[in-house]
Scaffold this active site. Sequence first.
Site, mmCIF file in Angstrom:
data_model
loop_
_atom_site.group_PDB
_atom_site.id
_atom_site.type_symbol
_atom_site.label_atom_id
_atom_site.label_comp_id
_atom_site.label_asym_id
_atom_site.label_seq_id
_atom_site.Cartn_x
_atom_site.Cartn_y
_atom_site.Cartn_z
ATOM 1 N N ALA A 32 0.833 -1.208 0.000
ATOM 2 C CA ALA A 32 0.000 0.000 0.000
ATOM 3 C C ALA A 32 0.865 1.255 0.000
ATOM 4 C CB ALA A 32 -0.919 -0.011 1.220
ATOM 5 N N HIS A 258 3.187 -14.577 -11.931
ATOM 6 C CA HIS A 258 3.727 -13.575 -12.855
ATOM 7 C C HIS A 258 4.303 -14.209 -14.130
ATOM 8 C CE1 HIS A 258 3.091 -11.094 -9.483
ATOM 9 N NE2 HIS A 258 4.278 -11.139 -8.931
ATOM 10 N N ARG A 476 24.904 -16.416 -10.481
ATOM 11 C CA ARG A 476 23.910 -16.748 -11.508
ATOM 12 C C ARG A 476 23.006 -17.917 -11.143
ATOM 13 N NH1 ARG A 476 25.431 -14.748 -16.573
ATOM 14 N NH2 ARG A 476 24.552 -16.545 -17.628
HETATM 15 P P1 NDP Z 1 2.308 -6.679 4.550
HETATM 16 O O1 NDP Z 1 2.920 -7.824 5.276
HETATM 17 O O2 NDP Z 1 3.001 -5.368 4.587
HETATM 18 O O3 NDP Z 1 0.828 -6.545 5.127
HETATM 19 C C1 NDP Z 1 -0.068 -5.488 4.836
HETATM 20 C C2 NDP Z 1 -0.777 -5.077 6.122
HETATM 21 O O4 NDP Z 1 -1.611 -6.153 6.556
HETATM 22 C C3 NDP Z 1 0.163 -4.808 7.278
HETATM 23 O O5 NDP Z 1 0.597 -3.481 7.284
HETATM 24 C C4 NDP Z 1 -0.692 -5.133 8.468
HETATM 25 O O6 NDP Z 1 -1.494 -4.011 8.779
HETATM 26 C C5 NDP Z 1 -1.611 -6.228 7.965
HETATM 27 N N1 NDP Z 1 -1.125 -7.554 8.386
HETATM 28 C C6 NDP Z 1 0.103 -8.070 8.224
HETATM 29 N N2 NDP Z 1 0.176 -9.319 8.709
HETATM 30 C C7 NDP Z 1 -1.045 -9.601 9.190
HETATM 31 C C8 NDP Z 1 -1.614 -10.739 9.818
HETATM 32 N N3 NDP Z 1 -0.902 -11.841 10.043
HETATM 33 N N4 NDP Z 1 -2.909 -10.681 10.174
HETATM 34 C C9 NDP Z 1 -3.631 -9.571 9.937
HETATM 35 N N5 NDP Z 1 -3.135 -8.476 9.355
HETATM 36 C C10 NDP Z 1 -1.876 -8.476 8.987
HETATM 37 O O7 NDP Z 1 2.003 -7.153 3.078
HETATM 38 P P2 NDP Z 1 2.340 -6.473 1.678
HETATM 39 O O8 NDP Z 1 1.854 -5.069 1.706
HETATM 40 O O9 NDP Z 1 3.731 -6.735 1.337
HETATM 41 O O10 NDP Z 1 1.442 -7.340 0.691
HETATM 42 C C11 NDP Z 1 0.024 -7.328 0.703
HETATM 43 C C12 NDP Z 1 -0.482 -8.315 -0.343
HETATM 44 O O11 NDP Z 1 -0.003 -7.938 -1.614
HETATM 45 C C13 NDP Z 1 0.005 -9.736 -0.128
HETATM 46 O O12 NDP Z 1 -1.023 -10.612 -0.517
HETATM 47 C C14 NDP Z 1 1.205 -9.863 -1.068
HETATM 48 O O13 NDP Z 1 1.404 -11.179 -1.487
HETATM 49 C C15 NDP Z 1 0.751 -8.990 -2.216
HETATM 50 N N6 NDP Z 1 1.844 -8.417 -2.991
HETATM 51 C C16 NDP Z 1 2.771 -7.607 -2.412
HETATM 52 C C17 NDP Z 1 3.770 -7.023 -3.161
HETATM 53 C C18 NDP Z 1 4.762 -6.088 -2.533
HETATM 54 O O14 NDP Z 1 5.534 -5.498 -3.285
HETATM 55 N N7 NDP Z 1 4.788 -5.920 -1.214
HETATM 56 C C19 NDP Z 1 3.871 -7.251 -4.626
HETATM 57 C C20 NDP Z 1 2.832 -8.122 -5.138
HETATM 58 C C21 NDP Z 1 1.867 -8.657 -4.343
HETATM 59 P P3 NDP Z 1 -2.109 -3.716 10.203
HETATM 60 O O15 NDP Z 1 -1.434 -4.559 11.210
HETATM 61 O O16 NDP Z 1 -1.857 -2.255 10.394
HETATM 62 O O17 NDP Z 1 -3.541 -4.026 10.046
HETATM 63 C C1 BG6 Z 2 5.968 -10.030 -5.967
HETATM 64 C C2 BG6 Z 2 6.777 -11.032 -5.202
HETATM 65 O O1 BG6 Z 2 4.734 -10.576 -6.338
HETATM 66 O O2 BG6 Z 2 6.681 -9.667 -7.147
HETATM 67 C C3 BG6 Z 2 8.130 -10.475 -4.859
HETATM 68 O O3 BG6 Z 2 6.080 -11.372 -4.007
HETATM 69 C C4 BG6 Z 2 8.844 -10.002 -6.116
HETATM 70 O O4 BG6 Z 2 8.931 -11.460 -4.207
HETATM 71 C C5 BG6 Z 2 7.938 -9.057 -6.882
HETATM 72 O O5 BG6 Z 2 10.016 -9.316 -5.703
HETATM 73 C C6 BG6 Z 2 8.549 -8.692 -8.225
HETATM 74 O O6 BG6 Z 2 7.828 -7.630 -8.789
HETATM 75 P P1 BG6 Z 2 8.569 -6.514 -9.663
HETATM 76 O O7 BG6 Z 2 7.469 -5.687 -10.196
HETATM 77 O O8 BG6 Z 2 9.457 -5.775 -8.711
HETATM 78 O O9 BG6 Z 2 9.354 -7.246 -10.701
#
Ligand code: NDP
Ligand code: BG6
Length: 493
Positions: A32, A258, A476
């Site tokens: 986010a 992906h 690699r």
């Molecule tokens: P985070 O681990 O940062 O989690 C997002 C928010 O969810 C946290 O800030 C927290 O907010 C809440 N949270 C985390 N763990 C838990 C838990 N165990 N139970 C309840 N709430 C929880 O995740 P990401 O933002 O990295 O990813 C979110 C989704 O997007 C995932 O499904 C991930 O696979 C997907 N994704 C992420 C990418 C990335 O670049 N990060 C890229 C592609 C896909 P709070 O505690 O404030 O409620």
């Molecule tokens: C996410 C994976 O879906 O894609 C990450 O959870 C990975 O592990 C990422 O790094 C790659 O995305 P991008 O856009 O940075 O190539």
Amino acid sequence: MTSTIAGIKEDLKREMQGGVTVVVLGASGDLATKKSFPCLYGLYKRDLLPEKVHIIGYARSKFSREQFVKKITQHIKTDSEEDKKKLDEFLKFTEYISGAYDKEEAFKDLDKNISDWEQKNKLKKGQKNRLFYMALPPSVFLSVASGLHNSTRTTEGKNRLVIEKPFGKDLESYKKLNSDLAPLFDEKEEVFRIDHYLGKEMIKDITTLRFANMLFSPLWSGYHIKSVQITLKENFGTEGRGGYFDEYGIIRDVMQNHLLQLMSVLAMERPIRRDANAIRDEKVKLLRSVKPIKMEDCLLGQYTAANDKPGYLDDETVPKGSTCPTFAALAFYINNERWDNVPFIMRAGKAMETSKVEVRIQFKALPGILFEDAPHNELVIRVQPNEAIYIKFNNKSPGFSDDCLLTELDLTYKNRYSNLQIPDAYESLLLDAMRGDRANFVRDDELEASWEIFTPLLHRIEKDKIVPEKYPYGTRGPAKLSKFMDRYGVVHT
Ligand code: NDP
Ligand code: BG6
């Protein structure tokens, strides 16, 4: 769906008639803060949000307004006074609400907040659109979708539910998640499953490259193509994400989604139209033709400490002795006439020597002996960084020599297109979700077909506790990789 800027704005006006509230759930998280909010701002800056828009960040963490603003603006670049002004405007309609993911009251409060805004903005029945973006870990997908369904969805406008990957861990868990979600939001009208690779410029370009060019279209088959390589390398490890990663591994993290999406766009038959369902129909047909991957067509790796960087197992969040692969090379075969016997070799790895995503299409040698040692032609699509398409072809060495010289026809985007502005994949997909274009979102049957391809292999790896080959951080991949590539006839040009 139209794709000129004017057409896009028309779609947006029609689909989000009146206005929209966008709720980013998981607003305190990595995705986010790094992507969702910066991309929503990016759309605002380009004048690609509906006129009346309200953005809510929702998560459990308690933040003051200042803390929230600081969190989201640290990833937003403002290059000019004009940008800064735009950002201030954007922040005026963006707010943060702290609330639970499993309490009815919290979702009712969220509904009340949205309704107050709708009322204040005099939105009528039919104009109260709501887009819910679940930037959340999959463990809470269901309880959040259920809370939204019971207490926050609108009955006086459109609902859109955007879901992030991973969608399940295997075929069975995917089917369960899907059937639990099905009664909550409508698959055809409301559910948008994001695979952000489908929003990347060069992946979107593949359909044009293949089907708008006489130069490529007739050559796109096993009659001319020897092998296809799809590669994703990252020069960083899983530092800090070990908890999540160890449960999923590299195959589920980036390959089942992906890279498979990329492969399906590369290999599908020509869709009958350019609309969402026609494209997805072809992708499903293709995925159903992919043979399940055999264990002998799979090479797994795990990085170890090197070059002053920690190994995978050094991460405190990773269970001791984990055999989770951080690298995999897989060879796929497609059971249809176009691709009979052509290996599609997919490679993905963390902690490698570089970061890049690319496709290499290697052509067969020309029959005949006039230039018998001439290198193979190769078409390369560089998805990132530095977007490019280039063709390696043989040319006479200029001058007195008549040696055959491998050279390149190079379309590097930043050299060719002035004022190049490639939107972030999330920007483009959030816009598509608002304007109701599903072409770059994943349909349920696509996912089912993709899990069918991967599940037997994943279960076998887990059941037999296959130990990945070690490779040092910053290299690699495993030493066995070159032999693995040789087996599929890949030549280094
Ligand atoms: P985070 O681990 O940062 O989690 C997002 C928010 O969810 C946290 O800030 C927290 O907010 C809440 N949270 C985390 N763990 C838990 C838990 N165990 N139970 C309840 N709430 C929880 O995740 P990401 O933002 O990295 O990813 C979110 C989704 O997007 C995932 O499904 C991930 O696979 C997907 N994704 C992420 C990418 C990335 O670049 N990060 C890229 C592609 C896909 P709070 O505690 O404030 O409620
Ligand atoms: C996410 C994976 O879906 O894609 C990450 O959870 C990975 O592990 C990422 O790094 C790659 O995305 P991008 O856009 O940075 O190539």
